[in-house]
Design an enzyme around this catalytic site. Structure first.
Site, PDB file in Angstrom:
ATOM      1  N   THR A  20       0.820  -1.219   0.000  1.00 10.92           N
ATOM      2  CA  THR A  20       0.000   0.000   0.000  1.00 10.92           C
ATOM      3  C   THR A  20       0.853   1.268   0.000  1.00 10.92           C
ATOM      4  O   THR A  20       0.413   2.298  -0.497  1.00 10.92           O
ATOM      5  CB  THR A  20      -0.926   0.005   1.232  1.00 10.92           C
ATOM      6  OG1 THR A  20      -0.140  -0.252   2.402  1.00 10.92           O
ATOM      7  CG2 THR A  20      -1.985  -1.059   1.123  1.00 10.92           C
ATOM      8  N   THR A  21       2.053   1.209   0.561  1.00  5.78           N
ATOM      9  CA  THR A  21       2.935   2.390   0.550  1.00  5.78           C
ATOM     10  C   THR A  21       3.543   2.573  -0.839  1.00  5.78           C
ATOM     11  O   THR A  21       3.551   3.680  -1.383  1.00  5.78           O
ATOM     12  CB  THR A  21       4.069   2.229   1.596  1.00  5.78           C
ATOM     13  OG1 THR A  21       3.497   1.885   2.847  1.00  5.78           O
ATOM     14  CG2 THR A  21       4.869   3.497   1.731  1.00  5.78           C
ATOM     15  N   ASP A  61      -1.111  -8.206   6.994  1.00  6.70           N
ATOM     16  CA  ASP A  61      -0.386  -8.048   5.718  1.00  6.70           C
ATOM     17  C   ASP A  61       0.362  -9.331   5.354  1.00  6.70           C
ATOM     18  O   ASP A  61       0.351  -9.767   4.197  1.00  6.70           O
ATOM     19  CB  ASP A  61       0.610  -6.885   5.812  1.00  6.70           C
ATOM     20  CG  ASP A  61      -0.079  -5.526   5.778  1.00  6.70           C
ATOM     21  OD1 ASP A  61      -1.315  -5.524   5.700  1.00  6.70           O
ATOM     22  OD2 ASP A  61       0.607  -4.499   5.843  1.00  6.70           O
TER      23      ASP A  61
END
Length: 533
Positions: free
Chosen positions: A104-105, A395
């Site tokens: 996501t980053t 995650d």
């Protein structure tokens, strides 16, 4: 007033509408650049969180709740972003989190880098549509190249070492990295226990250390037995799962009961006691030796349960009671009249755990009839660490789940991005139209990922990127990446740094899609609210 009534020189009436002063409007390149500026600002916030040496952010909510995280989706979702283009980037990280669960980053950093490159092209007079077309072509080449450089990692239930390595890569940038071997193993074991992803529950308790985190093949309920003298451990449990309260029946409508004599009060007391006893007897008659009730019950019912040696858990929440029913193969019973031995859940052991010197206890239900329910019991020194450990495990479990779905991987440390950047630059030389400039810009945007990784790891970014890129070209080895941990080895295969192929492909596709959408907006009309008089 939003309009003025007036007349012309001949006395004919007309109305002047004062609407334009209630609007702010940006058009053309000015609008596009303002969008790019907003998106770059948001992307730069999470840029320093990328990679295993990425820094954490502290987020304080209006209520004063503190969150410490370097997870892109968590940071983006908790930032109060008011700009509409900034909100699109928040949605971008959320869609990556929902679909893949990791990366996501990186996706936000890539989108910010693409917009930065698009701004330079706009300054050179290239039309936004031609830039979009060039980015689309470059994205197709990059995604096709990912398939070429990907490797298949074999795994089986007897050999999960590669899944373990991928889970470790995901956990490498998280706060739990000091015991990430243990957390990676928990993530692999949880996914391989043939459980629906939704049935993997995470329960946290402050206290102890992260190394005390364990995988429970069963259900953990954050409650205790209703009476302190009830047994703390029950073997071969038969569980009655109730959504009806242990109390005398009450009318649904408002009512008032007048008691005028002692005899009437004694009769009421007797009726209540008989009702409680009949309820307890029904539970005993069906063969249950534990009761899990969604509602509470008063001290009299509690005392009666203790007398009949029937341990009970009260105030069990709705999701927990459903999970308990699934795990124990029991049925949720809404009325005492419906109780039967066929509707009871069964478990090998139910025990109550106590923690330290506090009065906090938890119930652990193990060796359930249906093994397809597992709980990860997370411990940590404070609530922030427990919450971040839960997010990190989520995650890692998503990465393992994705690899079981598609076991192709690309190599981390930005090796895949550098390799795709080289491939896109090479393809751009063969394009005769103006899109070649956009394709080269796409390649430069891909270089932003290794630059950020090197910078966050304390390495000289430009030197590091130049060295790795030249090595990839001269050796023809697409596995070479940024050595973030300073091990002296650039080969990511030897460092066991893997990323699932579907995660990396999704990053490229979603980021390009968003950037194309932003570039196509050329007019922004904002209606201001009327001034309060």
């Amino acid at each position: 007033m939003s309009a003025i009534y007036t007349t012309d020189e001949y006395g004919r009436p007309f109305i002047i509408v004062r609407e334009q002063d209630k609007k702010s409007r940006k058009t053309g390149i000015e609008a596009t650049k303002s969008h790019i500026m907003a998106a770059k600002t948001v992307a730069n916030i999470v840029r320093t969180s990328l990679g295993p040496r990425g820094l954490d952010k502290i987020l304080i909510s209006p209520d004063g709740d503190i969150t410490i995280s370097n997870d892109g989706a968590t940071i983006m979702s908790q930032m109060a972003v008011e700009n509409q283009i900034g909100k699109l980037l928040v949605e971008l990280s959320k869609s990556q989190d929902d679909e893949i669960g990791d990366g996501t980053t990186g996706i936000v950093v890539l989108a910010g880098a693409l917009l930065e490159q698009a701004e330079e092209l706009l300054d050179r007079g290239i039309h936004p549509i031609r830039i979009s077309d060039g980015f689309e072509k470059a994205c197709k080449i990059a995604v096709a190249h990912l398939d070429e450089v990907s490797d298949v990692i074999p795994w089986s239930k007897n050999d999960t070492s590669d899944l373990f390595k991928c889970a470790k890569t995901s956990l490498g940038s998280k706060i739990v990295n000091k015991c990430h071997d243990q957390f990676a193993q928990i993530a692999v074991d949880a996914i391989l226990s043939d459980v629906d992803f939704e049935l993997i529950k995470m329960e946290g308790k402050v206290g102890g250390e992260m190394a005390d985190t364990a995988l429970v093949h069963g259900v953990v309920i954050d409650k205790d037995f209703s009476h302190p003298q009830m047994p703390k451990e029950i073997k071969d449990a038969k569980i009655a799962i109730l959504t009806c309260p242990f109390e005398p029946p009450k009318p649904k409508t408002k009512h008032k009961l007048d008691i005028t004599t002692v005899k009437e009060f004694e009769e009421l007391q007797k009726f209540e006691r008989e009702t409680f006893e009949s309820m307890v007897q029904r539970v005993k008659d069906c063969g249950a030796n534990v009761v899990a009730c969604q509602w509470g019950f008063d001290d009299e019912a509690n005392s009666l349960l203790l007398q009949h040696k029937l341990p009970a858990i009260r105030w069990v929440g709705g999701p927990e009671i459903e999970l308990l029913a699934i795990a124990t193969n029991g049925r949720i019973v809404p009325r005492f009249e419906d109780l039967s031995s066929a509707k009871l859940g069964s478990a090998g052991t139910i025990r109550e755990l106590a923690f330290g010197t506090t009065n906090e206890n938890m119930i652990v239900v193990e060796d359930c009839a249906n093994s397809k329910a597992v709980t990860v019991f997370v411990r940590g020194g404070n609530k922030m660490i427990v919450d971040e450990a839960k997010r990190s495990l989520h995650d890692a479990m998503c990465v393992v789940r994705n690899l079981i779905t598609d076991n192709r991987v690309v190599y981390g440390g930005a090796a895949a991005e550098i390799s795709c950047s080289i491939a896109v630059e090479k393809a751009a030389d063969q394009v005769s139209s103006i899109e070649q400039y956009a394709m080269r810009s796409f390649a430069r945007a891909l270089d932003a990922i290794p630059l950020a990784l090197a910078e966050n790891s304390g390495l000289p970014p430009i030197e590091t990127l130049s060295y790795v890129k030249s090595q990839q070209v001269t050796e023809g080895n697409s596995r070479l990446g940024v050595d973030c941990m300073d091990t002296g080895i650039n080969d990511m295969k030897e460092q066991f740094v893997f990323d699932p192929l579907i995660s990396k492909r999704q990053q490229f596709l979603l980021a390009t899609q968003l950037v194309k959408m932003i570039l196509k907006i050329d007019d922004v009309i904002v209606h201001k609210a009327d001034d309060q008089q």
